[in-house]
Design an enzyme around this catalytic site. Structure first.
Site, PDB file in Angstrom:
ATOM      1  CD  GLU A 143       5.876   3.655   9.390  1.00 57.82           C
ATOM      2  OE1 GLU A 143       4.722   3.267   9.672  1.00 57.82           O
ATOM      3  OE2 GLU A 143       6.874   3.372  10.073  1.00 57.82           O
ATOM      4  CE1 TYR A 158     -16.707   4.725  -8.696  1.00 56.11           C
ATOM      5  CE2 TYR A 158     -14.400   5.383  -8.549  1.00 56.11           C
ATOM      6  CZ  TYR A 158     -15.633   5.179  -7.950  1.00 56.11           C
ATOM      7  OH  TYR A 158     -15.797   5.419  -6.613  1.00 56.11           O
TER       8      TYR A 158
END
Length: 382
Positions: A216, A123
């Site tokens: 996971e 940004y």
């Protein structure tokens, strides 16, 4: 942290390796200033020319596997093959300018003694240089260009890792000047892993665990934490909530050094993406370029594997998607991929199917802990 990482490099059989070190902020500033001075020197020469920026190539063709002299375990590194960014080539000119823009921003960050995330940096660059930065991907790639040019880690540039990871179980953590955190008491949400690698490096860690279990999925992590699996299987449970971020990999790497006697076991879906996640923890990532080795550790595959499919009903098997096949092809090209992993991957592709961990809930919501315990007792991990 720097001493440990540099020391580890001495124990690899191939010394023709490229990697990023962790210099002090003053050293990084000096490297940036030297790069600028060299550029200005060329521009002020009697026969001025725009020079190319020599960067270590981060493509798979420059991938190199090196094995430690004292272990059978291997890591992914990059070799000395060079690519360039140049104002003289149309397709590279904007990338050339982006490198200088990011270096300028990193110099400001270091002078102000700040740290920013890649998203914050995007940004900032979007506002200051909108003609050159229009996407987060451009920023991420340019950061790696700067790492490849200066040969220092992104953290040394003042860029902080965003973290999604959490940890729970038999682990005591203490940040500098803070109270001890008992990760068995953090509930199903776990202890949020900081994106500040310097803070992670200074954590004091103690454990009486016998295993580290990498999960996971966040939902599976929550189930295991809620069931208090770490009380029945003395363990530390950690997840990056999908594809592993740098901070989670760094903490796992640190735990592997702090507790070298603890096996690290991975619980992932039986599909190419699950294996890719495991391999990123285990070998490092080409996308990380010169920093890949710094976050790797010797992870073993606990499950799901092909021999577990007898526990999964046919109706719970899902067809592989084109993206799965692309990931499988990429994994097959890894020379570091061990043979039994290749066999599992080939079996997935042949069957055209995949199985998710949640399919085991058919046997009860408390079955996962029993499944893990049985495989550990049998030594059934590869």
């Amino acid at each position: 942290m720097e001493d440990l990482c540099n020391l580890s490099m001495r124990f690899f059989s191939d010394k023709n390796l490229c990697y990023a070190d962790i210099p002090t902020p003053n050293e990084v500033r000096a490297r940036i200033e030297v790069a600028v001075l060299n550029f200005l020197k060329i521009l002020n020469s009697p026969d001025p020319a725009i020079s190319d920026l020599p960067l270590i190539k981060r493509s798979s063709s420059n991938r190199h596997v090196s094995q430690g002299l004292l272990t059978n375990f291997s890591w992914i590194f990059l070799s000395n093959s060079i690519c360039t960014r140049s104002l003289m080539r149309t397709n590279a000119a904007r990338a050339f300018v982006r490198v200088w823009k990011v270096m300028e921003m990193c110099l400001q960050i270091l002078v102000q003694e700040k740290r920013v995330t890649q998203r914050e940096l995007f940004y900032k660059l979007l506002c200051s240089s909108p003609d050159y930065f229009t996407s987060q991907l451009q920023v991420n790639r340019t950061i790696q260009d700067v790492v490849a040019l200066l040969r220092c880690s992104r953290y040394s540039l003042g860029i902080m890792a965003s973290s999604r990871g959490v940890v729970a179980g038999r682990l005591l953590l203490q940040e500098p000047d803070q109270k001890v955190v008992d990760c068995t008491e953090c509930g199903s949400s776990g202890y949020a892993i900081s994106g500040d690698l310097n803070l992670l490096d200074k954590l004091v860690m103690k454990t009486d665990a016998r295993y580290i279990i990498v999960v996971e999925k966040h939902a599976i992590f929550q189930r295991l934490a809620e069931d208090g699996v770490f009380n029945h299987i003395p363990s530390i449970i950690i997840t990056a909530k999908g594809y592993p971020d740098i901070a989670t990999r760094f903490l796992l790497h640190r735990m592997s050094r702090a507790f070298p006697e603890l096996p690290i076991l991975a619980l992932v879906d039986w599909n190419p993406a699950g294996l890719a996640i495991l391999c990123t923890f285990k070998f490092g990532s080409i996308a990380m370029g010169l920093e890949a080795y710094r976050y790797a550790c010797n992870v073993k595959w606990l499950g799901l594997r092909g021999d577990d499919l007898q526990l999964v009903p046919d109706q719970c098997l899902v067809q592989l998607k084109p993206r799965d096949l692309q990931i499988a092809k990429s994994l097959m090209s890894l020379e570091v991929l061990q043979e039994n992993y290749r066999e599992e991957l080939a079996s997935m592709v042949r069957s055209g199917q995949r199985a998710e961990i949640e399919a085991l809930y058919l046997h009860g919501f408390d079955y996962l802990g029993k499944y893990i315990a049985k495989k550990i007792v049998q030594g059934n991990y590869i």
